[in-house]
Design an enzyme around this catalytic site. Structure first.
Site, PDB file in Angstrom:
ATOM      1  N   LYS A  40     -96.287  26.593  -6.895  1.00 42.16           N
ATOM      2  CA  LYS A  40     -97.636  27.143  -7.104  1.00 42.16           C
ATOM      3  C   LYS A  40     -98.496  26.866  -5.865  1.00 42.16           C
ATOM      4  O   LYS A  40     -98.113  26.063  -4.992  1.00 42.16           O
ATOM      5  CB  LYS A  40     -98.273  26.518  -8.345  1.00 42.16           C
ATOM      6  CG  LYS A  40     -98.417  25.017  -8.278  1.00 42.16           C
ATOM      7  CD  LYS A  40     -98.988  24.467  -9.566  1.00 42.16           C
ATOM      8  CE  LYS A  40     -99.036  22.956  -9.509  1.00 42.16           C
ATOM      9  NZ  LYS A  40    -100.057  22.354 -10.313  1.00 42.16           N
ATOM     10  N   ASP A 316    -114.533  25.857  13.435  1.00 42.86           N
ATOM     11  CA  ASP A 316    -113.307  26.325  14.097  1.00 42.86           C
ATOM     12  C   ASP A 316    -112.786  25.389  15.177  1.00 42.86           C
ATOM     13  O   ASP A 316    -111.731  25.652  15.761  1.00 42.86           O
ATOM     14  CB  ASP A 316    -113.579  27.681  14.774  1.00 42.86           C
ATOM     15  CG  ASP A 316    -114.440  28.560  13.909  1.00 42.86           C
ATOM     16  OD1 ASP A 316    -113.976  28.884  12.801  1.00 42.86           O
ATOM     17  OD2 ASP A 316    -115.583  28.867  14.309  1.00 42.86           O
TER      18      ASP A 316
HETATM   19  C1  PLP Z   1     -97.532  21.075 -15.848  1.00 42.41           C
HETATM   20  C2  PLP Z   1     -97.126  20.616 -14.489  1.00 42.41           C
HETATM   21  N1  PLP Z   1     -95.861  20.261 -14.262  1.00 42.41           N
HETATM   22  C3  PLP Z   1     -95.426  19.849 -13.060  1.00 42.41           C
HETATM   23  C4  PLP Z   1     -96.293  19.774 -11.996  1.00 42.41           C
HETATM   24  C5  PLP Z   1     -95.779  19.283 -10.672  1.00 42.41           C
HETATM   25  O1  PLP Z   1     -96.318  18.034 -10.415  1.00 42.41           O
HETATM   26  P1  PLP Z   1     -95.912  17.235  -9.105  1.00 42.41           P
HETATM   27  O2  PLP Z   1     -96.369  18.064  -7.965  1.00 42.41           O
HETATM   28  O3  PLP Z   1     -96.669  15.971  -9.220  1.00 42.41           O
HETATM   29  O4  PLP Z   1     -94.440  17.079  -9.143  1.00 42.41           O
HETATM   30  C6  PLP Z   1     -97.630  20.123 -12.171  1.00 42.41           C
HETATM   31  C7  PLP Z   1     -98.558  20.017 -11.038  1.00 42.41           C
HETATM   32  O5  PLP Z   1     -99.722  19.955 -11.095  1.00 42.41           O
HETATM   33  C8  PLP Z   1     -98.054  20.555 -13.446  1.00 42.41           C
HETATM   34  O6  PLP Z   1     -99.325  20.915 -13.661  1.00 42.41           O
END
Ligand code: PLP
Length: 373
Positions: A40, A316
């Site tokens: 993400k 910048d």
């Molecule tokens: C529901 C959920 N699972 C897994 C993760 C991954 O977490 P991490 O980056 O600490 O491994 C996140 C990250 O925010 C999350 O919101």
């Protein structure tokens, strides 16, 4: 935003490091446990598609993202592995998720009912895969009781357009040495699991921190995020059980070097004044690139030497005090190694009184990501 390719500021992403971090975690997982790479927020600023590719090379078998757009980006780039959107989407987009074979998280009765109704009213080619989110103590998304989960399973089972694919929870304190709250959350999740008529394809509770420090975490899939990028989820608190290899370097170059007399003001607000004759270098990166104003007083590396950021960071550009004259074009390291000296993303986070997650995600789209194997 236009990517600034015609300047020397670059984020160099080492995809081999990502691959190795995934491989190292995979080796520790129990037989049959899958690793979904969390890509993400543009792969935590590292680039979603390239990161996803490197994670697959390391043995990841699926992906987790936060938004439907991020999931569709992966599908459109040709990734065919399972993808889960871990946050809620609005029910009006559920047919779109189904069309792209993207699993979604649901954690409210209302959301589920609306999804069932909307899918029943339309022509849906694929079943929509549902992961039921359980709120065991994070207080963010998810069902809170067994009764609600049982009702949700019934609703899913009665809809020909839905498939119950997963059950999951998220821990709030997995990155802390004190694991009492983590244990409470685990117990709540186990109670719910024990009360279910069957288990779905995926049961998952582990983010990086749970995977690293709580081997008792249950499930058959881990959502491996920040550690894939070589970052310790606990910051300084807990040692990682295997070396995490940081994947991102941030570099630039000196664009101007000048010798200023004593008493010369530097930057907006004249917050720094040279105390003697000083060499000052200008570096083309600023807060519009995600290198924030609070970085004033921190240092960058030039030929292995730490050079203080003097004056306010501009949008910048920023200025550093050099120990001597360096040629224009000399490499400057903001994050990474420079002649055996290292600035880590954690160091930057410490300066900003935040976490490295935020530093990585704040690097703006203007900074080109260059991928090196
Ligand atoms: C529901 C959920 N699972 C897994 C993760 C991954 O977490 P991490 O980056 O600490 O491994 C996140 C990250 O925010 C999350 O919101």
């Amino acid at each position: 935003m236009v990517v600034a390719t015609y300047r020397p500021t670059r984020a160099i992403v080492h995809t081999q490091a990502i691959q190795e971090n995934v491989e190292n975690e995979r080796r520790r997982l129990a037989e049959g446990t899958e690793l979904f790479a969390v890509v993400k927020a543009n792969g935590y600023g590292h680039g979603a598609l390239e990161t996803a590719q490197a994670a697959l090379a390391g043995g990841a078998t699926g992906f987790c993202v936060a938004t439907l757009d991020e999931a569709i980006e992966l599908r459109e780039a040709g990734f065919t592995e399972p993808i889960l959107v871990m946050s809620f989407i609005e029910p009006c987009y559920s047919a779109l998720a189904a069309a792209h074979d993207i699993a979604i998280a649901i954690g409210t009765k209302e959301g589920l009912r609306e999804t069932v109704a909307l899918l029943a009213a339309g022509n849906v080619a694929n079943q929509l895969k549902i992961h039921l989110a359980i709120d065991t103590g994070m207080g963010r998304i998810g069902f809170c009781s067994l009764a609600e989960v049982l009702e949700a399973i019934q609703l899913i089972d009665h809809s020909e357009n839905l498939l119950w694919e997963g059950l999951f929870t998220h821990f709030a304190t997995a990155d802390q040495a004190d694991d009492r709250y983590w244990q409470q959350q685990l117990e709540r999740f186990k109670e719910i699991l024990a009360g279910l008529p069957r288990e779905p394809r995926y049961v998952h509770t582990s983010n990086s921190a749970t995977a690293l420090w709580h081997e008792a975490g249950i499930g058959n899939m881990v959502r491996y995020g920040v550690s894939m990028y070589g970052l310790n989820p606990s910051g300084h608190a807990l040692p990682a059980p295997y070396p995490l290899k940081p994947a991102l370097e941030l570099v630039s170059a000196l664009m101007q070097v000048k010798h200023l007399p004593e008493g010369a003001g530097i930057g907006y607000g004249k917050t720094y004044v040279t105390s003697t004759t000083e060499w000052i270098g200008t570096v083309p990166i600023g807060y519009a690139d995600g290198w924030l104003r609070n970085m004033q007083g921190f240092h960058l590396l030039v030929e292995g030497e730490r050079c203080e950021i003097v004056g306010r960071v501009c949008m910048d550009q920023l200025m550093i005090r050099l120990p001597r004259a360096f040629p224009v074009g000399t490499k400057v390291t903001l994050i990474g190694e420079n002649q055996q000296e290292i600035i880590s993303m954690q160091d930057v986070a410490d300066q900003l009184v935040t976490i490295h997650y935020e530093v990585a995600c704040t690097l703006s789209a203007r900074v080109p990501r260059i991928y090196q194997k």
